[in-house]
Design a protein around this motif. Structure first.
Motif, PDB file in Angstrom:
ATOM      1  N   TRP A  37      34.370  83.933 -12.190  1.00  0.00           N
ATOM      2  CA  TRP A  37      35.782  83.990 -11.776  1.00  0.00           C
ATOM      3  C   TRP A  37      36.277  85.387 -11.419  1.00  0.00           C
ATOM      4  O   TRP A  37      36.856  85.576 -10.352  1.00  0.00           O
ATOM      5  CB  TRP A  37      36.668  83.342 -12.845  1.00  0.00           C
ATOM      6  N   PRO A  38      36.054  86.412 -12.257  1.00  0.00           N
ATOM      7  CA  PRO A  38      36.544  87.753 -11.879  1.00  0.00           C
ATOM      8  C   PRO A  38      35.933  88.250 -10.561  1.00  0.00           C
ATOM      9  O   PRO A  38      36.613  88.842  -9.732  1.00  0.00           O
ATOM     10  CB  PRO A  38      36.124  88.645 -13.045  1.00  0.00           C
ATOM     11  N   ARG A  39      34.636  87.994 -10.372  1.00  0.00           N
ATOM     12  CA  ARG A  39      33.979  88.411  -9.124  1.00  0.00           C
ATOM     13  C   ARG A  39      34.467  87.562  -7.955  1.00  0.00           C
ATOM     14  O   ARG A  39      34.554  88.039  -6.825  1.00  0.00           O
ATOM     15  CB  ARG A  39      32.454  88.291  -9.234  1.00  0.00           C
ATOM     16  N   ALA A  40      34.798  86.296  -8.209  1.00  0.00           N
ATOM     17  CA  ALA A  40      35.321  85.423  -7.154  1.00  0.00           C
ATOM     18  C   ALA A  40      36.672  85.934  -6.655  1.00  0.00           C
ATOM     19  O   ALA A  40      36.936  85.920  -5.454  1.00  0.00           O
ATOM     20  CB  ALA A  40      35.435  83.988  -7.665  1.00  0.00           C
ATOM     21  N   LEU A  41      37.502  86.388  -7.580  1.00  0.00           N
ATOM     22  CA  LEU A  41      38.801  86.956  -7.184  1.00  0.00           C
ATOM     23  C   LEU A  41      38.597  88.174  -6.293  1.00  0.00           C
ATOM     24  O   LEU A  41      39.310  88.370  -5.308  1.00  0.00           O
ATOM     25  CB  LEU A  41      39.619  87.338  -8.417  1.00  0.00           C
ATOM     26  N   GLU A  42      37.606  88.991  -6.639  1.00  0.00           N
ATOM     27  CA  GLU A  42      37.302  90.177  -5.838  1.00  0.00           C
ATOM     28  C   GLU A  42      36.731  89.785  -4.480  1.00  0.00           C
ATOM     29  O   GLU A  42      37.140  90.322  -3.449  1.00  0.00           O
ATOM     30  CB  GLU A  42      36.310  91.068  -6.579  1.00  0.00           C
ATOM     31  N   ALA A  43      35.794  88.839  -4.475  1.00  0.00           N
ATOM     32  CA  ALA A  43      35.149  88.420  -3.226  1.00  0.00           C
ATOM     33  C   ALA A  43      36.152  87.782  -2.269  1.00  0.00           C
ATOM     34  O   ALA A  43      36.028  87.919  -1.054  1.00  0.00           O
ATOM     35  CB  ALA A  43      34.017  87.444  -3.526  1.00  0.00           C
ATOM     36  N   ALA A  44      37.162  87.116  -2.817  1.00  0.00           N
ATOM     37  CA  ALA A  44      38.183  86.474  -1.983  1.00  0.00           C
ATOM     38  C   ALA A  44      39.223  87.471  -1.488  1.00  0.00           C
ATOM     39  O   ALA A  44      40.070  87.126  -0.674  1.00  0.00           O
ATOM     40  CB  ALA A  44      38.863  85.360  -2.767  1.00  0.00           C
ATOM     41  N   GLY A  45      39.171  88.702  -1.984  1.00  0.00           N
ATOM     42  CA  GLY A  45      40.121  89.720  -1.553  1.00  0.00           C
ATOM     43  C   GLY A  45      41.457  89.645  -2.267  1.00  0.00           C
ATOM     44  O   GLY A  45      42.426  90.253  -1.836  1.00  0.00           O
ATOM     45  N   VAL A  46      41.493  88.901  -3.377  1.00  0.00           N
ATOM     46  CA  VAL A  46      42.731  88.747  -4.143  1.00  0.00           C
ATOM     47  C   VAL A  46      42.901  89.901  -5.127  1.00  0.00           C
ATOM     48  O   VAL A  46      43.990  90.411  -5.320  1.00  0.00           O
ATOM     49  CB  VAL A  46      42.721  87.391  -4.891  1.00  0.00           C
ATOM     50  N   PRO A  48      41.381  93.770  -6.404  1.00  0.00           N
ATOM     51  CA  PRO A  48      40.540  94.890  -5.955  1.00  0.00           C
ATOM     52  C   PRO A  48      39.240  94.931  -6.753  1.00  0.00           C
ATOM     53  O   PRO A  48      39.224  94.568  -7.933  1.00  0.00           O
ATOM     54  CB  PRO A  48      41.394  96.125  -6.234  1.00  0.00           C
ATOM     55  N   PRO A  49      38.153  95.353  -6.129  1.00  0.00           N
ATOM     56  CA  PRO A  49      36.872  95.436  -6.840  1.00  0.00           C
ATOM     57  C   PRO A  49      36.975  96.378  -8.037  1.00  0.00           C
ATOM     58  O   PRO A  49      37.697  97.373  -7.991  1.00  0.00           O
ATOM     59  CB  PRO A  49      35.907  96.006  -5.806  1.00  0.00           C
ATOM     60  N   ARG A  50      36.256  96.030  -9.084  1.00  0.00           N
ATOM     61  CA  ARG A  50      36.281  96.881 -10.271  1.00  0.00           C
ATOM     62  C   ARG A  50      35.562  98.193  -9.979  1.00  0.00           C
ATOM     63  O   ARG A  50      34.620  98.246  -9.186  1.00  0.00           O
ATOM     64  CB  ARG A  50      35.637  96.187 -11.464  1.00  0.00           C
ATOM     65  N   ALA A  51      36.039  99.236 -10.601  1.00  0.00           N
ATOM     66  CA  ALA A  51      35.428 100.549 -10.434  1.00  0.00           C
ATOM     67  C   ALA A  51      34.156 100.617 -11.263  1.00  0.00           C
ATOM     68  O   ALA A  51      34.096 100.090 -12.364  1.00  0.00           O
ATOM     69  CB  ALA A  51      36.392 101.638 -10.875  1.00  0.00           C
ATOM     70  N   LYS A  52      33.157 101.268 -10.725  1.00  0.00           N
ATOM     71  CA  LYS A  52      31.922 101.453 -11.480  1.00  0.00           C
ATOM     72  C   LYS A  52      32.174 102.542 -12.510  1.00  0.00           C
ATOM     73  O   LYS A  52      32.582 103.644 -12.163  1.00  0.00           O
ATOM     74  CB  LYS A  52      30.776 101.848 -10.558  1.00  0.00           C
TER      75      LYS A  52
END
Length: 66
Positions: A37-46, A48-52
């Motif tokens: 789910w967290p990665r899906a939110l990022e992949a959908a552009g909803v 922002p990607p988490r910082a490394k």
């Protein structure tokens, strides 16, 4: 997912979509195509990607031969 996020914002709810906002079938499809789910939110552009936090040794230059 972007439509659901826009709908939530329009309704005055300033939050990311939750699994509970979708049917079980929709959640299964989203996770199958976009991952957890967290990665899906990022992949959908909803979201922002988490910082490394810490890069791999190759990224940080550690463990390189001298």
């Amino acid at each position: 997912m972007q439509e659901k996020y826009a709908q939530l914002c329009a309704d005055g709810e300033m939050r990311y979509p939750k699994r509970a906002d979708f049917s079980e079938r929709e959640v299964v499809a989203i996770k199958a195509f976009l991952g957890p789910w967290p990665r899906a939110l990022e992949a959908a552009g909803v979201k922002p990607p988490r910082a490394k936090e810490n890069g791999t040794p190759a990224e940080t230059g550690e463990n390189q031969q001298k």
